[in-house]
Design an enzyme around this catalytic site. Structure first.
Site, PDB file in Angstrom:
ATOM      1  N   ALA A   6     -11.243  -6.143   3.931  1.00 16.98           N
ATOM      2  CA  ALA A   6     -10.017  -6.207   3.146  1.00 16.98           C
ATOM      3  C   ALA A   6      -8.987  -5.311   3.816  1.00 16.98           C
ATOM      4  CB  ALA A   6     -10.282  -5.756   1.714  1.00 16.98           C
ATOM      5  N   SER A   8      -5.261  -3.970   3.709  1.00 10.59           N
ATOM      6  CA  SER A   8      -4.061  -3.837   2.875  1.00 10.59           C
ATOM      7  C   SER A   8      -2.799  -3.688   3.702  1.00 10.59           C
ATOM      8  CB  SER A   8      -4.201  -2.631   1.955  1.00 10.59           C
ATOM      9  OG  SER A   8      -4.206  -1.431   2.728  1.00 10.59           O
ATOM     10  N   GLY A   9      -2.954  -3.321   4.980  1.00  9.04           N
ATOM     11  CA  GLY A   9      -1.806  -3.011   5.814  1.00  9.04           C
ATOM     12  C   GLY A   9      -1.627  -1.526   6.014  1.00  9.04           C
ATOM     13  N   GLY A  10      -2.531  -0.731   5.406  1.00  5.97           N
ATOM     14  CA  GLY A  10      -2.483   0.710   5.547  1.00  5.97           C
ATOM     15  C   GLY A  10      -3.466   1.206   6.591  1.00  5.97           C
ATOM     16  N   VAL A  11      -3.408   2.504   6.859  1.00  7.23           N
ATOM     17  CA  VAL A  11      -4.249   3.084   7.895  1.00  7.23           C
ATOM     18  C   VAL A  11      -5.719   3.101   7.487  1.00  7.23           C
ATOM     19  CG1 VAL A  11      -3.830   5.438   7.047  1.00  7.23           C
ATOM     20  CG2 VAL A  11      -4.552   5.094   9.411  1.00  7.23           C
ATOM     21  N   ASP A  12      -6.018   3.323   6.219  1.00  8.71           N
ATOM     22  CA  ASP A  12      -7.415   3.429   5.788  1.00  8.71           C
ATOM     23  C   ASP A  12      -8.178   2.127   6.005  1.00  8.71           C
ATOM     24  OD1 ASP A  12      -7.078   6.078   4.947  1.00  8.71           O
ATOM     25  OD2 ASP A  12      -6.384   5.458   2.972  1.00  8.71           O
ATOM     26  N   SER A  13      -7.610   1.012   5.547  1.00  9.65           N
ATOM     27  CA  SER A  13      -8.313  -0.261   5.686  1.00  9.65           C
ATOM     28  C   SER A  13      -8.382  -0.709   7.139  1.00  9.65           C
ATOM     29  CB  SER A  13      -7.644  -1.345   4.828  1.00  9.65           C
ATOM     30  OG  SER A  13      -6.299  -1.555   5.209  1.00  9.65           O
ATOM     31  N   MET A  32      -4.817  -9.484   0.960  1.00  8.93           N
ATOM     32  CA  MET A  32      -4.660 -10.089  -0.353  1.00  8.93           C
ATOM     33  C   MET A  32      -3.193 -10.050  -0.770  1.00  8.93           C
ATOM     34  SD  MET A  32      -7.968  -8.517  -2.337  1.00  8.93           S
ATOM     35  CE  MET A  32      -7.682  -6.857  -1.678  1.00  8.93           C
ATOM     36  N   CYS A 101      -8.047  -3.354 -10.932  1.00 13.56           N
ATOM     37  CA  CYS A 101      -7.894  -4.087  -9.675  1.00 13.56           C
ATOM     38  C   CYS A 101      -9.201  -4.096  -8.901  1.00 13.56           C
ATOM     39  CB  CYS A 101      -6.780  -3.462  -8.833  1.00 13.56           C
ATOM     40  SG  CYS A 101      -6.416  -4.367  -7.312  1.00 13.56           S
ATOM     41  N   CYS A 203       1.107  -0.449  -8.017  1.00 14.70           N
ATOM     42  CA  CYS A 203       1.616  -1.330  -6.960  1.00 14.70           C
ATOM     43  C   CYS A 203       2.600  -2.370  -7.481  1.00 14.70           C
ATOM     44  CB  CYS A 203       0.453  -2.004  -6.235  1.00 14.70           C
ATOM     45  SG  CYS A 203      -0.508  -3.162  -7.240  1.00 14.70           S
TER      46      CYS A 203
END
Length: 384
Positions: A6, A8-13, A32, A101, A203
């Site tokens: 998954a 999200s577009g962030g650094v963690d994912s 998603m 979520c 969000c």
């Protein structure tokens, strides 16, 4: 294994997906799309799952050399997470949309779709650990534990997933002790999101104005703000916009007779009334929970644990036990707190731990005080 990451577009994912690739898994990235507004943009660190985030996720997938797709889950998100948010506030409760979520989207809709497509697991960028234990008979148990990164630990919002979904979840960031380590890992791998700010707040309320969002969906519903003696001390435009423990934004017409600060101590949506009172009335030492999800065998007798009632709140010692819920099963939870907590509202998520291990989670249905109140406040029940 075939792993759906998954993204999200962030650094963690992005780093989580990279680690899954490095571990030798066959990884596919998926973003998603949760907003019905395809032109939604981030505002600094506010909001997520925007058009920019989808682009960032795609670029990360390209760097990793993995297939990438966008799945439109906006309808499911609206019908579950957003609908629950509105319904709970309408009932005078205080929901946690991040918990819902994880329950309905990431570890229900996404995981179920991944399983149907033949994936063995879903990897996310959550900060939590999964420990695998095997007993003498070869039976394997997977446990959910806190992340060593106390500041970012997300076990609280993951506790709702339950044991069956935990079996198919991967949290590659579980061993990282700080966000700086994750950003350094992203930079080393050439991921452009290494310096991207984290997203905060709700969000789907990207401007941070929760009260304005509720009013836009539920409409203005003028009513009275009263003190604990029944005196009208102000007006409001909707009891749904208030939560137990709230101090700011009350719009009171006159100060308390003793000059002390006042807090929301009850939200009665039936009469559309908000009740305010002194801070002492917010202290509770008993909590009842419903819709419990157990990640360890539920105890019938009182057992020791630590309890957390907010995502990054302090855990306090407590006794807990499972009790019969609405369906007659063990989906009820009772807690006796070792020290009083303030401002616990119905609808909040309460999570029981033992050390770093998550034992179970429930939604607060009631909070009250059995011990004598402090600072001269009366004892007895306190509605949450």
């Amino acid at each position: 294994m075939r792993v759906l990451a998954a993204m999200s577009g962030g650094v963690d994912s992005a780093v989580a997906a990279a680690l899954a690739v490095e571990a030798g898994h066959e990884v596919v990235g998926v973003h998603m799309a949760l907003s019905r507004n395809r032109d939604q943009f981030r505002t600094g660190s506010r909001g997520c799952c925007s058009i920019e985030d989808a682009g960032d996720a795609r670029r990360a997938a390209d760097v990793l050399g993995i297939p990438y797709y966008v799945w439109d889950l906006s309808e499911t998100f609206e019908e579950t997470v957003v609908a629950d948010f509105l319904s709970e506030y309408s009932a005078g409760r205080t929901p946690n949309p991040c918990v819902r979520c994880n329950e309905h989207i990431k570890f229900e809709a996404l995981l179920d779709k991944a399983t149907a497509l033949g994936f063995d697991a879903v990897a996310t960028g959550h900060y939590a650990r999964v420990e695998r234990h095997e007993d003498a008979d070869g039976a394997v148990t997977r446990e959910l534990h806190r992340s060593p990164n106390d500041a970012k630990d997300q076990s609280y919002v993951l506790a709702v997933m339950g044991p069956e979904r935990l079996e198919r979840a991967m949290f590659p960031l579980g061993g990282f002790a700080s966000k700086d380590e994750v950003r350094a890992e992203a930079e080393r791998r050439g991921l452009s999101v290494s310096a991207k700010p984290d997203s905060y707040d709700i969000c789907f309320v990207a401007d941070g104005d929760t009260r304005g969002f509720l009013r836009s969906r539920l409409g203005a519903q003028p009513g009275e703000v009263r003190d604990t003696e029944g005196n009208v001390v102000g007006e409001h435009q909707g009891a749904y916009a208030y939560t137990v423990g709230q101090r700011k934004g009350l719009g009171l017409g006159r100060p308390a007779a003793d000059g002390r600060a006042r807090y929301v101590v009850d939200v009665d949506t039936g009469s559309n009334t908000v009740v305010v009172g002194p801070a002492e009335l917010l202290s509770v030492d008993r909590i009842a929970g419903e819709q419990a999800v157990w990640l360890a065998p539920p105890p019938a007798d009182w057992s020791e644990c630590e309890v957390q009632v907010r995502a990054h709140g302090r855990a306090v010692p407590a006794l807990y036990r499972a009790v019969a819920g609405a369906d007659g099963g063990t989906d009820g939870l009772e807690l006796r707190l070792g020290e009083q907590l303030r401002g616990i509202a119905a609808g909040q998520s309460v999570v029981a731990y033992r050390g770093t291990r998550v034992l179970g989670q429930a939604t607060v249905s009631r909070a009250w005080r059995d011990a004598p109140a402090t600072a001269g406040a009366p004892g007895g029940a306190v509605r949450a």
